[in-house]
Design an enzyme around this catalytic site. Structure first.
Site, PDB file in Angstrom:
ATOM      1  CE  LYS A  64     -49.880 -22.553 -23.460  1.00  0.00           C
ATOM      2  NZ  LYS A  64     -49.979 -23.768 -24.288  1.00  0.00           N
ATOM      3  CE  LYS A 115     -52.594 -30.245 -19.772  1.00  0.00           C
ATOM      4  NZ  LYS A 115     -51.518 -29.698 -20.649  1.00  0.00           N
TER       5      LYS A 115
END
Length: 295
Positions: A171, A239
């Site tokens: 990811k 983030k």
């Protein structure tokens, strides 16, 4: 029918949970803010007042929350998943968090009698609504195969990529590619507009050639219209790029373009665009080019 607890009913989690209900599963949802739970109940799900209540009778526990500390808060403590889920239940974390945290929490889940998978997703809000997400999974293969029929209600591409933590690593790579592609599409659109090109026609022909990509398909038209309703916020992508740059540094991998893209994403956030869709990187390119105004 499988009994499922779904923790985190946000932009991604709510449509995913709805799709599970539509697939015929018994789903009980919990979210820190009650309105999201109420919307889920209106869609046919059941609502819980706490994590503990949600997971008590569930065969599968899904979590979809923003960051590593949020996952830790949901699974830990007297009211958390680990202390209240049934022995032998499977915990699947759809969140995008640090790979090392994912590995540590998988070990803690095993110690608590649960089986854990890290299964971050890609596809944005549209993919969540359509049940067409790409799911990259870390964990034991037999557990993956056990839950695959349920995951098919939320995703079309479901691939085990390795042991615990591997899903989060893949990811991270996904987020690196997506951020870089959005930035290049944004630069291209500003470049095209500077020369008075028909951007709609340009997008069509670019999408049909080697430059074709999902960002052009899904985001370019709304970028041209300056529509930045969040499918995935700049705050969250900022983030995620922090995860990428940190993990790359730990592995000794040099990512010069990725590091620059992370800086650009951070700059967009500092400009006040954090709550907008990540395609709002266009606004920063326009501003730097002297062609736009602040959002």
């Amino acid at each position: 029918m499988t009994s499922i607890a779904f923790i985190g009913l946000g932009i991604m989690g709510l449509p995913m949970a709805k799709n599970l209900v539509q697939a015929g599963h018994d789903v009980i949802g919990f979210n820190r803010s009650r309105p999201a739970v109420d919307r889920f109940v209106e869609a046919g799900g059941r609502g819980a007042d706490s994590v503990a209540q949600a997971v008590a009778e569930a065969d599968l526990v899904f979590t979809m929350v923003p960051d590593s500390p949020d996952v830790e808060a949901v699974v830990s403590g007297e009211d958390g998943v680990f202390a209240n889920a049934r022995d032998g239940a499977v915990w699947v974390d759809f969140s995008t968090i640090r790979p090392d945290v994912s590995v540590r929490l998988a070990e803690a889940a095993n110690a608590a009698g649960l089986r854990a998978l890290d299964a971050p997703v890609s596809g944005g809000e549209a993919g969540a609504i359509e049940g067409a997400l790409s799911i990259m999974i870390g964990g034991d293969e037999d557990v993956v195969e056990q839950v695959r029929p349920v995951l098919e209600a939320v995703g079309k591409t479901i691939v085990r990529v390795g042991p615990a933590g591997s899903g989060q690593t893949v990811k991270a790579a996904n987020q690196l590619i997506v951020a870089g592609t959005i930035q290049l599409v944004a630069e291209s659109l500003v470049f095209l507009e500077a020369y008075g090109v028909d951007t709609t026609a340009a997008i069509e022909v670019l999408a049909g050639g080697l430059a074709g990509n999902r960002i052009l398909d899904r985001k370019a038209a709304s970028m041209v219209k300056h529509e930045f309703e969040p499918g995935f916020r700049i705050d969250l992508h900022h983030k995620d790029l922090g995860i990428v740059t940190s993990a790359a540094r730990e592995a000794g991998v040099v990512i010069p373009l990725g590091a620059l893209t992370a800086q650009i994403m951070g700059a967009a956030r500092q400009k006040g665009y954090g709550s907008l869709d990540h395609s709002a990187l266009l606004l920063l390119v326009e501003e730097l080019s002297g062609r736009g105004s602040d959002a």
